[in-house]
Design an enzyme around this catalytic site. Structure first.
Site, PDB file in Angstrom:
ATOM      1  N   ASP A  60     -10.749   2.058  -2.958  1.00  0.00           N
ATOM      2  CA  ASP A  60     -11.245   1.785  -1.609  1.00  0.00           C
ATOM      3  C   ASP A  60     -12.768   1.774  -1.580  1.00  0.00           C
ATOM      4  O   ASP A  60     -13.369   1.360  -0.595  1.00  0.00           O
ATOM      5  CB  ASP A  60     -10.740   2.853  -0.623  1.00  0.00           C
TER       6      ASP A  60
ATOM      7  N   ASP B 283       0.831  -1.205   0.000  1.00  0.00           N
ATOM      8  CA  ASP B 283       0.000   0.000   0.000  1.00  0.00           C
ATOM      9  C   ASP B 283       0.870   1.262   0.000  1.00  0.00           C
ATOM     10  O   ASP B 283       2.067   1.221   0.311  1.00  0.00           O
ATOM     11  CB  ASP B 283      -0.887  -0.031   1.253  1.00  0.00           C
TER      12      ASP B 283
END
Ligand code: GLA
Length: 738
Positions: free
Chosen positions: A550, A485
């Site tokens: 997301d 990430d």
């Protein structure tokens, strides 16, 4: 042969399956673009010899340089700008040699045509592309400045069956002084003279990849990212089409993409003559590269080509090329595994017992790869602490990860972990030990985003430290998957590497990933950057899949999927089924809709599955088995977008196998008003006389008709109702030749 040189016209002809691209070295050595054309047009650009203005540099209609440099052009955008410390040429009487010379004029020296000895396909690929006979050739054209011993080599690697040319540029300083490079592109691409529209993706966090079309007006139209990731707001690919001349299924589309993951720009320019080009490479703001005597710099690649069958054709070419040449290939079998990710189930509240419970439920419903998300390391109980400390938290995992991993493996799944290697929380052991390791300008404010700061990858010791931390994790545990990430915008880019930090950071990320994959051949990596902020052909060379957003709301995702699919392959698109009551949008969506949308890429599950009722578990299992039945086509087939959500609130995808005997039909009706009929869409690319069986997830046969029938009538349009009136309905069908 895909690359031919004509000594008579001093020109190079690059041929791929459906287009041709011609370059010419003019009598004075300027290397110019002659033209590119779809082969279906039946004409081929040959030479500029009849054009009176072809060498007249002060006219916008003058030479269209293959690599326009500052010095040879004054009226349009340039791909390379270099500054030399002093003059080499003869000085005029009384002229002092006191100013740096910012004038670069490249002329042809020589060329070579290389044939790739072995196909560059990843050795791990067992399932080779349709025709694996592809012979790749690379043309290298060597240019030199008219005075300085400064050399540029332009590379054109041609993959004919895929209709793709990969370009990159190498610069070499053979002078005795430093050369300052103030602008550097990977390549420039000229379009046939005309007026064009640009289709690309634009968005933001939780709304990535929204498909957008706008005109390339006279002047410069720019897509750019100033940052250490690829970016949420724009993405480095384009589909360019002559105004009014292309649709989803027809017309010429010039496509391109940069294989690079930070600080990039694509600058489209239309001159008053309607000559139009794009220059793609490092973003110019805050760019500088000092080339020491003897030094060389090689840029990343710019991939481009032409499709003669519309936007869909351009996407299919990019997908096939990425699937067969860009993506790392498979570690265990031929398909991407069904993944479970714990983030939306537990957030930071992770524990050995809790994760084991989830793992058991995951195995029961058919998951193959179990990934524990954030919260497992250091003092990371929330997003304010622990980032940077890549050691298993003894509070959460008193016996380390072993009991959890052993159980995951015993259940027949692989195990993966979330990491965010480029960052630190100020409240971390790493930051306390090395407060000087972060990007900042001394004496100036340092901003944080999500309470975190960025490590200075301009320092080799920092890159090495992070490599060793991740390598140790993999060595000490049976980890075969990282979700990598990167969760913040890049500000205050103060680094020991100066302005070079923009490149050094990306090179550092690539270097760590490359070393990890070499040291651990079974390791897969998922690229994530606060959702879809790091998706491009450069990262996809090292990552097997990418987290697209997301935002897991299936309706919002349809938009994101349509935009993502313009350039990137479905196999790399990680999609999760999350809770009925969506955590990002608060909207309630049916399980059917959530699965139908997530099954368009690599399926993942992100719900609290240990709390499912038996009935719900049975539905999950059935849907996951259905996905396993269709996934070889979803992950490796050719996509046809039969309806785009932006054109009418309906998104219909058809993915067809290479032999055209199997296909997946996926329809989502986002919004349908009273009185509006449920639309039907004709399928494409089937075998007309072959009979196909159309079934649903229950293996219930809905139709048995020849391909020709499906291509003229389509399939019945009664998408399942989500209990929300006539909107938000979806259906996935499996269509197979009998
Ligand atoms: C980012 C990712 C999420 C999740 C969190 C964890 O937001 O995109 O999927 O991993 O970080 O902190």
């Amino acid at each position: 042969m895909s690359i031919a040189f004509s000594a008579e016209t001093s020109s190079f002809t690059l041929r791929v399956r459906s287009s041709v691209y011609v370059i010419e070295a003019r009598a004075d050595g300027r290397l110019v673009h002659v033209g590119s054309a779809p082969a279906s047009g039946g004409w081929t650009p040959t030479s500029l010899s009849q054009y009176p203005d072809a060498d007249y540099i002060w006219e916008p209609g003058g030479p269209r340089y293959e690599l326009p440099t500052f010095g040879d052009v004054a009226h349009s955008d340039v791909a390379l700008k270099a500054s030399f410390p002093g003059a080499t040429g003869d000085l005029a009487p009384g002229e002092a040699n006191h100013v740096p010379v910012r004038d670069l004029r490249l002329r042809y020296v020589s060329h070579e045509i290389r044939t790739d000895a072995a196909p560059a396909l990843s050795a791990k690929h067992q399932q080779l592309p349709r025709e694996s006979s592809t012979q790749r050739q690379t043309l290298v054209i060597h240019l030199r400045d008219i005075g300085y011993d400064f050399h540029v080599r332009l590379f054109y690697r041609v993959t004919p069956e895929y209709d793709v040319i990969e370009r990159w540029t190498e610069i070499e300083n053979r002078t005795n002084g430093e050369v300052k490079i103030e602008s550097l592109a990977f390549g420039a691409v000229h379009f046939p003279i005309g007026d064009y529209d640009l289709t690309h993706a634009a968005g933001s966090w939780a709304r990535e990849f929204i498909p957008t079309t706008r005109p390339i007006a006279q002047g410069v139209t720019m897509l750019a990212q100033q940052g250490l990731n690829t970016g949420h707001s724009v993405n480095p690919f384009y589909l360019v089409h002559e105004r009014g001349q292309a649709t989803e299924h027809a017309g010429n589309v010039y496509f391109g993409a940069l294989a690079y993951s930070g600080n990039w720009s694509l600058r489209f320019e239309q001159l008053p003559t309607r000559a139009t080009h794009v220059i793609g490479g490092y973003e110019q703001t805050d760019f500088e590269l000092i080339l020491a005597p003897g030094a060389t710099h090689t840029t990343p690649a710019f991939v481009h080509g032409v499709a003669d069958d519309g936007l869909g054709g351009a996407s299919r070419r990019l997908h096939a090329f990425a699937r067969d040449y860009i993506l790392p290939g498979f570690t265990d079998d031929q398909l991407r595994p069904v993944l479970y990710n714990s983030w939306e189930a537990t957030y930071f509240d992770v524990s050995a017992d809790g994760q084991i419970k989830l793992a058991r439920a995951a195995a029961e419903i058919g998951v193959e790869l179990f990934c524990m998300d954030d919260g497992w390391f250091g003092a990371r109980r929330n997003d304010r602490a622990g980032l940077g400390d890549w050691v298993v938290s003894p509070d959460q995992f008193p016996q380390g990860l072993k009991p959890l991993i052993d159980e995951v493996l015993r259940l027949g799944m692989r195990f993966g972990l979330w990491v965010e290697p480029e960052m630190v929380n100020p409240d971390s052991d790493l930051y306390r030990a090395h407060p000087d390791w972060i990007l900042h300008f001394p004496g100036r404010p340092r901003t944080e985003r999500r309470n975190q700061m960025i490590l200075d990858f301009g320092r080799a010791d920092v890159v090495d430290f992070i490599y060793r931390a991740l390598d140790t994790l993999v060595r000490e545990n049976d980890i075969t998957f990282f979700k990598w990430d990167m969760n913040r915008y890049s500000t205050e880019p103060g680094s020991s590497a100066g302005v070079g930090i923009w490149r050094k950071h990306v090179e550092g990320v690539y270097d760590i990933m490359d070393r990890l994959r070499t040291a651990h051949p079974r390791l897969d990596i998922q690229s994530c950057s606060g959702g879809g902020g790091r998706i491009d052909l450069g990262i996809l060379q090292r990552c097997d899949q990418a987290w697209t957003s997301d935002n897991t709301d299936a309706i919002d995702r349809v938009w994101i999927e349509d935009g993502y699919s313009l350039a990137y392959p479905l196999r790399a698109m990680e999609c999760w089924v999350t809770h009925e009551h969506n955590h990002q949008t608060n909207r309630r969506l049916s399980l059917d809709l959530r699965f139908d949308v997530a099954m368009r890429g690599t399926l993942g599950i992100g719900t609290n599955i240990d709390r499912l009722t038996d009935d719900e578990k049975a539905s999950y299992s059935r849907k996951i088995s259905f996905y396993k039945r269709i996934r070889s086509v979803v992950q490796n087939g050719d996509l046809h977008r039969l309806a785009n959500v932006r054109d009418g609130n309906v998104s219909v995808w058809q993915v067809v196998s290479a032999d055209r005997r199997q296909c997946v039909y996926s329809a989502v009706v986002v919004d349908q008003r009273q009185g509006q009929h449920t639309p039907m869409y004709r399928l494409r690319s089937l075998l007309p006389d072959t009979v196909y069986r159309v079934t649903d997830e229950h293996n219930k046969e809905l139709l048995r008709v020849p391909g020709g029938q499906l291509m003229s009538l389509g399939v019945p349009g009664d998408a399942r109702s989500a209990g929300l009136g006539r909107s938000m309905r979806s259906r996935t069908l499996w269509i197979e030749a009998v």
